[in-house]
Design a protein around this motif. Structure first.
Motif, PDB file in Angstrom:
ATOM      1  N   PRO A 279      -0.647  11.232   2.156  1.00 44.17           N
ATOM      2  CA  PRO A 279      -1.121  12.104   3.238  1.00 44.17           C
ATOM      3  C   PRO A 279      -1.320  11.355   4.550  1.00 44.17           C
ATOM      4  CG  PRO A 279      -2.831  11.774   1.564  1.00 44.17           C
ATOM      5  CD  PRO A 279      -1.554  11.255   0.991  1.00 44.17           C
ATOM      6  N   SER A 282       2.322  11.251   5.962  1.00 40.90           N
ATOM      7  CA  SER A 282       3.066  12.500   6.114  1.00 40.90           C
ATOM      8  C   SER A 282       2.919  13.102   7.506  1.00 40.90           C
ATOM      9  CB  SER A 282       2.584  13.516   5.073  1.00 40.90           C
ATOM     10  OG  SER A 282       3.177  14.781   5.299  1.00 40.90           O
ATOM     11  N   GLY A 284       3.777  16.319   7.746  1.00 39.43           N
ATOM     12  CA  GLY A 284       3.682  17.732   7.420  1.00 39.43           C
ATOM     13  C   GLY A 284       5.009  18.448   7.316  1.00 39.43           C
ATOM     14  N   VAL A 303      -1.312  21.285   7.228  1.00 33.14           N
ATOM     15  CA  VAL A 303      -2.059  20.029   7.117  1.00 33.14           C
ATOM     16  C   VAL A 303      -3.545  20.348   7.302  1.00 33.14           C
ATOM     17  CG1 VAL A 303      -2.390  17.724   8.065  1.00 33.14           C
ATOM     18  CG2 VAL A 303      -0.087  18.738   7.992  1.00 33.14           C
ATOM     19  N   THR A 350       5.195  20.247  -2.069  1.00 34.66           N
ATOM     20  CA  THR A 350       4.011  19.939  -1.269  1.00 34.66           C
ATOM     21  C   THR A 350       2.760  20.274  -2.076  1.00 34.66           C
ATOM     22  OG1 THR A 350       3.705  22.118  -0.206  1.00 34.66           O
ATOM     23  CG2 THR A 350       5.288  20.596   0.811  1.00 34.66           C
TER      24      THR A 350
END
Length: 398
Positions: A279, A282, A284, A303, A350
């Motif tokens: 995370p 990322s 998104g 997100v 995801t």
């Protein structure tokens, strides 16, 4: 072109898949301006496939015709060797729950081993239907209440709700961060709004395990399909590893190329491997490019803050059970020498944060999927704007 080749192409059309699906299970068909999405209530409200052209367009979701034809004996009941662990219907976007492995796993029961023989997909997200509670021409809402027990013996009373909706032109432009799509470009775009509610009388605690919403999509592979995941550049000490490629053994270099801020991963369905992005790294967004079909695929998610981290799905007892990935990609292939692949297919996935919910509280996870078909020049401009790369860059280095 031979008769066999023409037949193969015909079976890959949306209409052919829709005709097949409606023979075996109820289908909710969402349509707008030629784009269409086929959703199956009995398969947990999953998007089975979609197309940019309802009349004669391609079918983007991978569908396991063999398993669907076999059918179910009754809700929640499996049959056959393959179905001992999972009923692989296919479908390009499905609702699952994490974590898969670890001491708080939902796919391993108390006292089992973290081995394939003991791995079992919970029936509520495998074989049991979701209830269709609302429907319009462009959206459908599904609901399911269930109970699950994790590897540590913690029971969860869950409420699940899932809405699938087609996006209009304005929403597509917003999702792509730019102007309306140019003339000649075709697109099907849909969003799923997924929620998980604690229906019990006790709070869900990190000490006894937290679930998460996990959305996965099975797509048709091709020899020149490549997954693209841009990520934040930076030191590993600050952001974690650039990629986790150890899920099913290290991914060989001819299937994965990692640059400073973007990675490319083959989606050709010829070698089993999985990768994950933290995370902290990322952005998104993830995507894939099918150079043969002239299709750019984009997946984004909402997100959000994650005070309790993201669940870790590795098949092992974990020192850091909430240090998992938020974005994953999977390329199917033989799971062992001499064994056939599950598909083949490839996946984009995801996850929501770990859901530390009090009684009555709800967590949402929203995923948007876009399939865009056009010329290479048209798709190149969109890829640069969304993924930060030109299509000529999208390749795994030999």
């Amino acid at each position: 072109m031979t008769i066999a080749q023409e037949s193969l192409i015909a079976t890959k059309t949306f209409q052919a898949d829709l005709d097949f699906l409606t023979k075996h299970t109820p289908i909710v068909l969402l349509e707008s301006k030629g784009a269409a999405v086929a959703v199956a209530p009995d398969y947990q409200g999953r998007v089975m496939t979609s197309t940019v052209d309802r009349g004669n367009g391609p079918s983007f979701g991978w569908i396991n015709r063999k398993v669907i034809e076999a059918g179910l004996l009754s809700p929640g009941q499996r049959k056959g060797k393959l179905e001992e662990h999972i009923y692989i219907f296919g479908g390009e976007e499905r609702f699952w729950l994490g974590p898969e492995g670890g001491q708080f796993a939902l796919f391993f029961q108390p006292g089992s081993k973290f081995e394939f023989d003991d791995w079992t997909t919970p029936a509520a997200i495998d074989t049991e239907p979701f209830e269709l509670v609302e429907q319009s021409a462009t959206s459908a809402t599904f609901r399911r209440d269930c109970e699950m027990t994790n590897f540590s013996g913690t029971k969860f009373l869950m409420g699940i709700q899932r809405t699938v909706r087609l996006l209009d032109d304005d929403a597509v432009a917003t999702a792509l961060g730019g102007p309306a799509l140019p003339d000649g470009v075709k697109c099907v775009a849909y969003q799923t709004d997924n929620s998980l509610t604690n229906r019990g009388d006790k709070s869900w605690s990190p000490e006894t395990g937290l679930p998460s919403i996990w959305i996965l999509g099975m797509y048709n592979p091709s020899p020149r399909t490549t997954v693209v995941i841009p990520f934040k550049a930076g030191e590993e000490a600050d952001l974690g590893p650039t990629v986790n490629d150890a899920y099913f053994g290290k991914v060989p270099p001819d299937y994965l190329t990692v640059h400073d801020d973007v990675l490319f991963f083959k989606g050709d369905g010829t070698h089993r491997g999985k990768i994950g992005v933290t995370p902290a790294r990322s952005k998104g967004i993830a995507g894939s490019y099918d150079a043969d079909g002239g299709v750019l695929n984009i997946v984004t998610y909402n997100v959000q803050d994650a005070p309790f981290g993201y669940v870790n799905s590795m098949w092992e007892h974990q020192e850091k059970p909430y240090d998992g990935d938020v974005l994953n990609a999977y390329n199917d292939g033989s799971p062992a020498p001499g064994e056939p692949p599950l598909g083949p297919f490839y996946e984009l996935e995801t996850s929501s944060p770990a859901a530390a919910l009090k009684p009555g509280e709800t967590m949402r996870h929203v995923q948007t999927t876009l399939h865009i078909q056009g010329s290479k020049e048209q798709l190149d401009a969109i890829a640069k704007r969304t993924l930060g790369v030109s299509l000529d860059e999208v390749k795994v280095d030999p």
